[in-house]
Design a protein around this motif. Structure first.
Motif, PDB file in Angstrom:
ATOM      1  N   GLY A  31      30.661  47.270  42.789  1.00 29.33           N
ATOM      2  CA  GLY A  31      30.085  49.009  42.347  1.00 29.33           C
ATOM      3  C   GLY A  31      29.432  48.489  41.340  1.00 29.33           C
ATOM      4  N   SER A  32      29.395  47.885  40.688  1.00 28.82           N
ATOM      5  CA  SER A  32      28.287  47.522  39.465  1.00 28.82           C
ATOM      6  C   SER A  32      28.143  46.345  38.948  1.00 28.82           C
ATOM      7  CB  SER A  32      28.536  48.326  37.726  1.00 28.82           C
ATOM      8  OG  SER A  32      28.509  47.474  37.098  1.00 28.82           O
ATOM      9  N   LYS A  33      27.231  45.638  38.819  1.00 29.45           N
ATOM     10  CA  LYS A  33      27.446  43.989  38.207  1.00 29.45           C
ATOM     11  C   LYS A  33      28.496  43.883  36.966  1.00 29.45           C
ATOM     12  CE  LYS A  33      23.087  43.652  35.827  1.00 29.45           C
ATOM     13  NZ  LYS A  33      23.112  44.246  35.043  1.00 29.45           N
ATOM     14  N   SER A  34      28.714  44.806  36.265  1.00 23.66           N
ATOM     15  CA  SER A  34      29.830  44.529  35.058  1.00 23.66           C
ATOM     16  C   SER A  34      30.967  43.830  35.961  1.00 23.66           C
ATOM     17  CB  SER A  34      29.710  45.970  34.475  1.00 23.66           C
ATOM     18  OG  SER A  34      30.472  47.282  35.229  1.00 23.66           O
ATOM     19  N   ASP A  35      30.674  44.385  36.998  1.00 19.83           N
ATOM     20  CA  ASP A  35      32.289  44.079  37.511  1.00 19.83           C
ATOM     21  C   ASP A  35      32.159  42.965  37.878  1.00 19.83           C
ATOM     22  OD1 ASP A  35      33.767  46.981  38.086  1.00 19.83           O
ATOM     23  OD2 ASP A  35      32.118  47.133  39.647  1.00 19.83           O
ATOM     24  N   TRP A  36      30.880  42.052  38.410  1.00 24.60           N
ATOM     25  CA  TRP A  36      31.149  40.190  38.584  1.00 24.60           C
ATOM     26  C   TRP A  36      32.637  40.105  37.493  1.00 24.60           C
ATOM     27  CZ3 TRP A  36      30.998  37.278  42.336  1.00 24.60           C
ATOM     28  CH2 TRP A  36      30.093  36.184  42.512  1.00 24.60           C
ATOM     29  N   GLN A  37      32.570  39.832  36.398  1.00 27.29           N
ATOM     30  CA  GLN A  37      32.815  39.160  35.770  1.00 27.29           C
ATOM     31  C   GLN A  37      34.247  39.149  36.182  1.00 27.29           C
ATOM     32  OE1 GLN A  37      32.907  40.827  31.554  1.00 27.29           O
ATOM     33  NE2 GLN A  37      33.724  38.659  30.352  1.00 27.29           N
ATOM     34  N   THR A  38      34.825  40.233  36.389  1.00 26.73           N
ATOM     35  CA  THR A  38      35.936  40.224  37.555  1.00 26.73           C
ATOM     36  C   THR A  38      36.118  39.552  38.666  1.00 26.73           C
ATOM     37  OG1 THR A  38      37.142  42.022  36.268  1.00 26.73           O
ATOM     38  CG2 THR A  38      37.804  41.314  38.313  1.00 26.73           C
ATOM     39  N   MET A  39      35.677  40.233  39.245  1.00 33.37           N
ATOM     40  CA  MET A  39      35.373  39.541  40.854  1.00 33.37           C
ATOM     41  C   MET A  39      34.570  38.087  40.951  1.00 33.37           C
ATOM     42  SD  MET A  39      36.646  42.123  42.332  1.00 33.37           S
ATOM     43  CE  MET A  39      37.044  41.682  43.770  1.00 33.37           C
ATOM     44  N   GLU A  40      33.928  37.312  40.030  1.00 35.77           N
ATOM     45  CA  GLU A  40      33.841  35.746  40.519  1.00 35.77           C
ATOM     46  C   GLU A  40      35.186  35.327  40.738  1.00 35.77           C
ATOM     47  OE1 GLU A  40      31.582  34.202  37.354  1.00 35.77           O
ATOM     48  OE2 GLU A  40      33.111  35.102  35.583  1.00 35.77           O
ATOM     49  N   HIS A  41      36.388  35.001  40.258  1.00 29.77           N
ATOM     50  CA  HIS A  41      37.539  35.344  40.626  1.00 29.77           C
ATOM     51  C   HIS A  41      38.349  35.386  41.824  1.00 29.77           C
ATOM     52  CE1 HIS A  41      38.446  34.002  36.375  1.00 29.77           C
ATOM     53  NE2 HIS A  41      38.268  35.447  36.434  1.00 29.77           N
ATOM     54  N   ALA A  42      37.378  36.692  42.853  1.00 24.34           N
ATOM     55  CA  ALA A  42      38.104  36.518  43.470  1.00 24.34           C
ATOM     56  C   ALA A  42      36.292  35.211  44.802  1.00 24.34           C
ATOM     57  CB  ALA A  42      37.233  37.974  44.642  1.00 24.34           C
ATOM     58  N   ALA A  43      35.906  34.810  44.241  1.00 26.33           N
ATOM     59  CA  ALA A  43      34.631  34.296  44.842  1.00 26.33           C
ATOM     60  C   ALA A  43      35.152  32.786  44.655  1.00 26.33           C
ATOM     61  CB  ALA A  43      33.446  34.679  44.684  1.00 26.33           C
ATOM     62  N   LYS A  44      35.939  32.389  43.633  1.00 26.06           N
ATOM     63  CA  LYS A  44      35.944  31.394  42.800  1.00 26.06           C
ATOM     64  C   LYS A  44      37.492  31.043  44.315  1.00 26.06           C
ATOM     65  CE  LYS A  44      34.711  30.313  38.642  1.00 26.06           C
ATOM     66  NZ  LYS A  44      34.864  31.190  36.666  1.00 26.06           N
ATOM     67  N   THR A  45      38.468  32.673  43.837  1.00 26.03           N
ATOM     68  CA  THR A  45      39.387  31.590  45.297  1.00 26.03           C
ATOM     69  C   THR A  45      38.913  31.235  45.954  1.00 26.03           C
ATOM     70  OG1 THR A  45      40.285  33.229  43.507  1.00 26.03           O
ATOM     71  CG2 THR A  45      40.974  32.282  45.750  1.00 26.03           C
ATOM     72  N   LEU A  46      37.815  31.988  47.393  1.00 25.48           N
ATOM     73  CA  LEU A  46      37.433  31.416  48.713  1.00 25.48           C
ATOM     74  C   LEU A  46      37.025  30.552  48.603  1.00 25.48           C
ATOM     75  CD1 LEU A  46      35.914  35.473  49.777  1.00 25.48           C
ATOM     76  CD2 LEU A  46      37.585  34.668  50.057  1.00 25.48           C
ATOM     77  N   GLU A  47      36.553  30.570  47.303  1.00 29.24           N
ATOM     78  CA  GLU A  47      35.206  29.152  47.204  1.00 29.24           C
ATOM     79  C   GLU A  47      36.384  27.913  47.548  1.00 29.24           C
ATOM     80  OE1 GLU A  47      32.444  28.512  44.216  1.00 29.24           O
ATOM     81  OE2 GLU A  47      31.705  30.229  45.270  1.00 29.24           O
ATOM     82  N   PRO A 140      44.274  39.532  38.492  1.00 32.41           N
ATOM     83  CA  PRO A 140      44.680  39.126  39.468  1.00 32.41           C
ATOM     84  C   PRO A 140      44.517  40.348  41.107  1.00 32.41           C
ATOM     85  CG  PRO A 140      46.261  40.119  37.332  1.00 32.41           C
ATOM     86  CD  PRO A 140      44.612  40.337  37.445  1.00 32.41           C
ATOM     87  N   GLY A 141      44.403  40.964  40.764  1.00 34.86           N
ATOM     88  CA  GLY A 141      43.839  41.770  41.463  1.00 34.86           C
ATOM     89  C   GLY A 141      42.660  41.160  42.663  1.00 34.86           C
ATOM     90  N   ALA A 142      42.161  40.602  42.219  1.00 35.15           N
ATOM     91  CA  ALA A 142      40.735  40.122  41.916  1.00 35.15           C
ATOM     92  C   ALA A 142      41.074  38.788  43.358  1.00 35.15           C
ATOM     93  CB  ALA A 142      39.555  39.536  41.543  1.00 35.15           C
ATOM     94  N   ILE A 143      42.155  37.679  42.730  1.00 43.17           N
ATOM     95  CA  ILE A 143      42.675  36.640  42.759  1.00 43.17           C
ATOM     96  C   ILE A 143      43.587  37.022  44.197  1.00 43.17           C
ATOM     97  CG2 ILE A 143      43.778  34.599  42.664  1.00 43.17           C
ATOM     98  CD1 ILE A 143      43.333  34.481  39.674  1.00 43.17           C
ATOM     99  N   ASN A 144      44.206  37.953  44.333  1.00 40.32           N
ATOM    100  CA  ASN A 144      45.368  38.527  45.522  1.00 40.32           C
ATOM    101  C   ASN A 144      44.150  38.255  46.529  1.00 40.32           C
ATOM    102  OD1 ASN A 144      47.526  36.752  44.427  1.00 40.32           O
ATOM    103  ND2 ASN A 144      48.219  39.131  43.757  1.00 40.32           N
ATOM    104  N   ALA A 145      43.066  39.094  45.991  1.00 38.03           N
ATOM    105  CA  ALA A 145      42.276  39.804  47.319  1.00 38.03           C
ATOM    106  C   ALA A 145      41.573  39.152  47.927  1.00 38.03           C
ATOM    107  CB  ALA A 145      41.633  40.949  46.930  1.00 38.03           C
ATOM    108  N   ALA A 146      40.843  37.990  47.594  1.00 42.42           N
ATOM    109  CA  ALA A 146      40.829  36.329  47.852  1.00 42.42           C
ATOM    110  C   ALA A 146      41.787  35.650  49.407  1.00 42.42           C
ATOM    111  CB  ALA A 146      40.038  35.717  47.200  1.00 42.42           C
ATOM    112  N   LEU A 147      42.895  35.516  48.688  1.00 36.98           N
ATOM    113  CA  LEU A 147      43.709  35.306  49.557  1.00 36.98           C
ATOM    114  C   LEU A 147      44.612  35.991  50.279  1.00 36.98           C
ATOM    115  CD1 LEU A 147      46.681  34.241  46.059  1.00 36.98           C
ATOM    116  CD2 LEU A 147      44.985  32.338  47.703  1.00 36.98           C
ATOM    117  N   PHE A 148      44.255  37.223  50.323  1.00 33.50           N
ATOM    118  CA  PHE A 148      44.693  38.626  51.266  1.00 33.50           C
ATOM    119  C   PHE A 148      43.355  38.160  52.218  1.00 33.50           C
ATOM    120  CE2 PHE A 148      47.851  42.270  51.836  1.00 33.50           C
ATOM    121  CZ  PHE A 148      48.333  42.208  53.265  1.00 33.50           C
ATOM    122  N   ALA A 149      42.790  38.048  51.974  1.00 34.30           N
ATOM    123  CA  ALA A 149      41.453  38.143  52.874  1.00 34.30           C
ATOM    124  C   ALA A 149      41.943  36.581  54.101  1.00 34.30           C
ATOM    125  CB  ALA A 149      40.484  37.382  52.110  1.00 34.30           C
ATOM    126  N   ALA A 150      41.938  36.095  53.187  1.00 31.42           N
ATOM    127  CA  ALA A 150      41.836  34.053  53.542  1.00 31.42           C
ATOM    128  C   ALA A 150      43.621  34.513  54.683  1.00 31.42           C
ATOM    129  CB  ALA A 150      42.176  33.093  52.728  1.00 31.42           C
TER     130      ALA A 150
END
Ligand code: RP5
Length: 194
Positions: A31-47, A140-150
């Motif tokens: 929703g906002s670039k202010s969420d990126w600090q958290t969501m970069e953990h999802a991106a890192k996990t997908l990477e 934890p949700g960001a990391i798990n969302a990436a794992l769940f997506a995978a």
């Protein structure tokens, strides 16, 4: 550089395609670039798992038309899973799910006023008929969302199943390597002496 220019530049940085050589299978929207600090953990996990993905800032409230278009065309553009993160009155995941039949995973952001309980409830409490798979609040949700997506991709793409297997094995190894904190043996030696 004006404040507006700076903001636009930061948003473009978040919006970049994370795996430029491959067609993205997963989208991380927030929703906002202010969420990126958290969501970069999802991106890192997908990477780490080798999952091609893209990242966009899109808001159910601030850019509703863009969000509608993005979600409506997601399937035909080859995306297979969408991770949607938002905070506060968090409608992003629900609205996205309403406009696509792709699986949508919601990540509630930790908010300043209610510590993410607002985000959690507004993401998880979808009325029957339009599901959002909701993960834990924050990192934890960001990391798990990436794992769940995978894992979802893994039902069709074997390489991601194998990537998750390796991730789990290395996670277990890390825990075992950190399990001896150095006090166990001396504590039992002391106990034996007394
Ligand atoms: C939500 O409002 C966003 O997802 C974010 O978590 C929250 C605050 O946004 P900003 O005011 O920081 O842009 O839409």
């Amino acid at each position: 550089m004006t404040r507006e220019h700076k903001k636009a530049k930061e948003t473009r940085t978040v919006n970049k395609l994370r795996t430029p050589n491959k067609k993205p299978l997963v989208a991380i929207i927030m929703g906002s670039k202010s969420d990126w600090q958290t969501m970069e953990h999802a991106a890192k996990t997908l990477e780490e798992l080798g999952v091609p993905h893209e990242v966009r800032v899109l808001s159910a409230h601030r850019t509703p038309d863009h969000l509608f278009e993005y979600a409506r065309t997601a399937e035909e553009r080859g995306l297979e899973v969408i991770i949607a993160a938002a905070g506060g009155a968090a409608h992003l995941a629900g609205v996205t799910a309403a406009k696509t039949i792709l699986p949508v995973l919601g990540v509630p952001m930790e908010s300043a006023s209610l510590k993410g309980l607002d985000s959690l409830l507004s993401t998880v409490q979808m009325p029957g008929g339009i599901p959002v798979g909701t993960l834990a609040i924050g990192k934890p949700g960001a990391i798990n969302a990436a794992l769940f997506a995978a894992a979802i991709l893994g039902t069709k793409h074997r390489e991601f199943r194998e990537a998750i297997r390796k991730y789990r094995a290395s996670q277990a190894e890390n825990v075992l390597n950190s399990s001896d904190l150095g006090w166990g043996s001396s504590a039992s030696a002391k106990a034996a002496k007394s």
